[in-house]
Design an enzyme around this catalytic site. Structure first.
Site, PDB file in Angstrom:
ATOM      1  N   GLY A  65     -24.770 -23.728  27.071  1.00 31.37           N
ATOM      2  CA  GLY A  65     -24.914 -24.278  28.413  1.00 31.37           C
ATOM      3  C   GLY A  65     -23.688 -24.992  28.948  1.00 31.37           C
ATOM      4  N   THR A  66     -22.556 -24.897  28.246  1.00 28.84           N
ATOM      5  CA  THR A  66     -21.373 -25.614  28.717  1.00 28.84           C
ATOM      6  C   THR A  66     -20.894 -25.097  30.076  1.00 28.84           C
ATOM      7  OG1 THR A  66     -20.058 -24.124  27.326  1.00 28.84           O
ATOM      8  CG2 THR A  66     -20.486 -26.324  26.461  1.00 28.84           C
ATOM      9  N   GLY A  67     -20.947 -23.787  30.275  1.00 30.31           N
ATOM     10  CA  GLY A  67     -20.503 -23.229  31.554  1.00 30.31           C
ATOM     11  C   GLY A  67     -21.388 -23.655  32.706  1.00 30.31           C
ATOM     12  N   CYS A  68     -22.695 -23.574  32.514  1.00 32.40           N
ATOM     13  CA  CYS A  68     -23.640 -24.024  33.546  1.00 32.40           C
ATOM     14  C   CYS A  68     -23.420 -25.503  33.855  1.00 32.40           C
ATOM     15  CB  CYS A  68     -25.081 -23.820  33.076  1.00 32.40           C
ATOM     16  SG  CYS A  68     -25.507 -22.138  32.615  1.00 32.40           S
ATOM     17  N   LYS A 107     -11.950 -21.121  32.859  1.00 30.42           N
ATOM     18  CA  LYS A 107     -12.229 -21.938  31.672  1.00 30.42           C
ATOM     19  C   LYS A 107     -11.722 -21.229  30.420  1.00 30.42           C
ATOM     20  CE  LYS A 107     -16.377 -21.453  33.018  1.00 30.42           C
ATOM     21  NZ  LYS A 107     -17.858 -21.438  33.182  1.00 30.42           N
ATOM     22  N   THR A 147     -22.855 -25.814  21.787  1.00 26.45           N
ATOM     23  CA  THR A 147     -22.132 -25.619  23.046  1.00 26.45           C
ATOM     24  C   THR A 147     -22.914 -24.746  24.024  1.00 26.45           C
ATOM     25  OG1 THR A 147     -20.958 -23.736  22.053  1.00 26.45           O
ATOM     26  CG2 THR A 147     -19.874 -25.901  21.950  1.00 26.45           C
TER      27      THR A 147
END
Length: 273
Positions: free
Chosen positions: A208-211, A174, A206
């Site tokens: 928590g975008t990865g989770c 990402k 933003t």
């Protein structure tokens, strides 16, 4: 119709924006069924993590096995695994299973707090990553895993191919941490490379975008989507959730995980009859 049973092994975010809370919201918003094995508790808000308390490894194993033995599991997503003992516990349950596995190598929170002990890195590489259907690091995590500096799109491609040698079937790197007007995400497998570009959304909300992205991919795999289609849908969901973020908190605020839910239609249902 609810379809796709997803087991998430990850830490709890008391602020609700990331971790297990974001994972559950994402799976349900995309039409799946979420189950959890909580690996750690955190006390945090939009400004950062204040405290972390681990869960005993044996209890993590028990949570996971009960999900497998009763309801059943169509895909697994791992997030915060704070130490080597936790990684070993998760791998003890997963080894020998053919269930699709999304490994999100969570190492730090949005505010910079460390969420994984340094000694866990070797165990992550040796035991968990080789089990992964797809590994989903961000740029800082990929730099730690590879020892490379990633400052450009070409660096991302080189790092993703290097990560593939750790044993995962695919790597979704990402690019949100890189600067520029576009966000580029790169998906690398043994058979080829694909990438997505999207305009960068100017927002501090933003957290928590990865989770969210990793759980979205896991939900797609649980529902029988290809890795490409699962990733494309998860990316679109994350972008919509950022654009419609509620604006909560004074720091890195949460996404709108309910973006797929038509609240007006639900209100109309209550008026029937």
């Amino acid at each position: 119709m609810m379809r796709g049973r997803v087991l998430i092994a990850a830490g709890s975010d008391s602020g609700g924006g990331a971790g297990i809370q974001a994972d559950i919201k994402t799976v349900m918003a995309l039409g799946g069924y979420a189950m959890t094995a909580i690996t750690a508790l955190t006390a945090q808000d939009t400004h950062g993590v204040q405290a972390v308390m681990g869960v005993p490894p044996d209890f993590i194993c028990q949570q996971m096995r009960m999900a497998f033995d009763d309801i059943g599991v169509d895909a697994i997503k791992t997030g915060m695994l704070a130490d080597a003992a936790t990684i070993d516990a998760v791998c003890d349950v997963l080894e020998g299973r053919r269930t699709p596995l999304v490994v999100d190598p969570v190492m730090s929170a949005k505010g910079g707090a460390s969420l994984q002990q340094a000694e866990a890195l070797g165990q992550l590489k040796r035991r968990l990553i080789p089990l992964a259907t797809v590994l989903t690091p961000n740029v800082p995590e990929a730099e730690i895993l590879t020892g490379m500096t990633i400052a450009s799109e070409s660096d991302m491609h080189r790092a993703a191919h290097a990560l593939l040698t750790l044993g995962a079937q695919a790597v979704l790197l990402k690019g949100g941490h890189l600067e520029g007007p576009e966000v580029v995400d790169v998906l690398v497998t043994m058979t080829g490379t694909q990438q997505w570009r999207s305009p960068r959304i100017a927002s501090r909300h933003t957290h928590g975008t990865g989770c969210t992205l990793a759980s979205g991919v896991a939900t797609g795999l649980a529902q029988g989507l290809s890795l490409y289609d699962a990733t494309a849908r998860a990316r679109a969901y994350v972008q919509a959730a950022i654009r419609s973020a509620p604006g909560f908190g004074g720091g890195h605020g949460p996404l709108n995980h309910a973006v797929t839910i038509d609240a007006e239609a639900l209100v109309a249902l209550t008026r029937v009859g």
